[in-house]
Design a protein around this motif. Structure first.
Motif, PDB file in Angstrom:
ATOM      1  N   VAL A 107      98.417 -30.013 -25.663  1.00 18.65           N
ATOM      2  CA  VAL A 107      97.564 -30.516 -24.604  1.00 18.65           C
ATOM      3  C   VAL A 107      96.204 -29.854 -24.697  1.00 18.65           C
ATOM      4  O   VAL A 107      96.098 -28.631 -24.581  1.00 18.65           O
ATOM      5  N   GLU A 108      95.166 -30.664 -24.894  1.00 18.64           N
ATOM      6  CA  GLU A 108      93.803 -30.163 -24.992  1.00 18.64           C
ATOM      7  C   GLU A 108      93.076 -30.317 -23.659  1.00 18.64           C
ATOM      8  O   GLU A 108      93.382 -31.212 -22.873  1.00 18.64           O
ATOM      9  N   SER A 109      92.098 -29.456 -23.445  1.00 19.18           N
ATOM     10  CA  SER A 109      91.276 -29.530 -22.253  1.00 19.18           C
ATOM     11  C   SER A 109      89.935 -28.861 -22.525  1.00 19.18           C
ATOM     12  O   SER A 109      89.784 -28.153 -23.515  1.00 19.18           O
ATOM     13  N   GLY A 110      88.974 -29.090 -21.654  1.00 22.38           N
ATOM     14  CA  GLY A 110      87.686 -28.434 -21.760  1.00 22.38           C
ATOM     15  C   GLY A 110      86.539 -29.314 -22.208  1.00 22.38           C
ATOM     16  O   GLY A 110      85.387 -28.877 -22.208  1.00 22.38           O
ATOM     17  N   GLY A 130      83.806 -32.528 -22.144  1.00 25.32           N
ATOM     18  CA  GLY A 130      82.933 -33.010 -21.095  1.00 25.32           C
ATOM     19  C   GLY A 130      81.579 -33.422 -21.618  1.00 25.32           C
ATOM     20  O   GLY A 130      81.365 -33.514 -22.823  1.00 25.32           O
ATOM     21  N   LEU A 188      86.866 -25.310 -25.531  1.00 27.35           N
ATOM     22  CA  LEU A 188      88.036 -26.157 -25.609  1.00 27.35           C
ATOM     23  C   LEU A 188      89.300 -25.309 -25.686  1.00 27.35           C
ATOM     24  O   LEU A 188      89.309 -24.250 -26.306  1.00 27.35           O
ATOM     25  N   SER A 189      90.353 -25.801 -25.060  1.00 31.21           N
ATOM     26  CA  SER A 189      91.638 -25.116 -25.075  1.00 31.21           C
ATOM     27  C   SER A 189      92.723 -26.067 -25.538  1.00 31.21           C
ATOM     28  O   SER A 189      92.663 -27.269 -25.284  1.00 31.21           O
ATOM     29  N   CYS A 190      93.713 -25.516 -26.194  1.00 36.22           N
ATOM     30  CA  CYS A 190      94.862 -26.289 -26.645  1.00 36.22           C
ATOM     31  C   CYS A 190      96.094 -25.424 -26.478  1.00 36.22           C
ATOM     32  O   CYS A 190      96.156 -24.311 -27.006  1.00 36.22           O
ATOM     33  N   TYR A 247      91.682 -21.787 -29.061  1.00 32.00           N
ATOM     34  CA  TYR A 247      90.464 -22.100 -28.341  1.00 32.00           C
ATOM     35  C   TYR A 247      89.325 -22.360 -29.314  1.00 32.00           C
ATOM     36  O   TYR A 247      89.331 -21.879 -30.442  1.00 32.00           O
ATOM     37  N   CYS A 287      93.202 -31.023 -31.436  1.00 35.33           N
ATOM     38  CA  CYS A 287      93.896 -29.802 -31.803  1.00 35.33           C
ATOM     39  C   CYS A 287      94.990 -30.128 -32.807  1.00 35.33           C
ATOM     40  O   CYS A 287      95.649 -31.166 -32.699  1.00 35.33           O
ATOM     41  N   THR A 335      90.193 -34.619 -26.860  1.00 29.36           N
ATOM     42  CA  THR A 335      89.352 -34.444 -25.688  1.00 29.36           C
ATOM     43  C   THR A 335      87.915 -34.786 -26.075  1.00 29.36           C
ATOM     44  O   THR A 335      87.425 -34.363 -27.116  1.00 29.36           O
TER      45      THR A 335
END
Length: 121
Positions: free
Chosen positions: A5-8, A10, A20-22, A79, A95, A115
């Protein structure tokens, strides 16, 4: 299975930063290498950065000295710190992890869903 799951991602202006995080989760597994890829509209997916379990980090030339890849083995996370972002960094970032489930003897590769990162003024 192993889920990523990736996030960050925008929308940011040129010169700004994103992180970015994974995070990997699922059945028992062991992770070896962890990487970030990206794919811009109309272009092929490319490797951005990779961090092996026991080797040096590696970056594509276009992001050297701007991006930093790191990992937290306790959290099964990787990250990507992105500084001095440019419009050409706009892409979907994915990721990728090289992992082995506990019931297997071999390593394989897993992908996140991606993302979006948009750099525009």
């Amino acid at each position: 299975q192993v889920q990523l799951v990736e996030s960050g991602g925008g929308l940011v202006q040129p010169g700004e930063s994103l992180r970015l995080s994974c995070v990997a989760s699922g059945s028992r597994f062991t992770i070896r290498a962890m990487s970030w890829y990206r794919q811009a509209p109309g272009k092929q997916r490319e490797l951005v950065a990779t961090v092996p379990s026991g080797g040096n980090t590696n970056y594509t030339d276009s992001v050297k000295d701007r991006f930093t890849i790191s990992r937290d083995n306790a959290k099964n996370a990787v990250y990507l710190q992105m500084n001095s972002l440019k419009p050409e960094d706009t892409a979907i970032y994915y990721c990728n992890v090289e992992a082995r489930e506990s019931i297997r003897l071999y390593y394989t590769y897993y992908w996140g869903q991606g993302t979006q990162v948009t750099v525009s003024s």
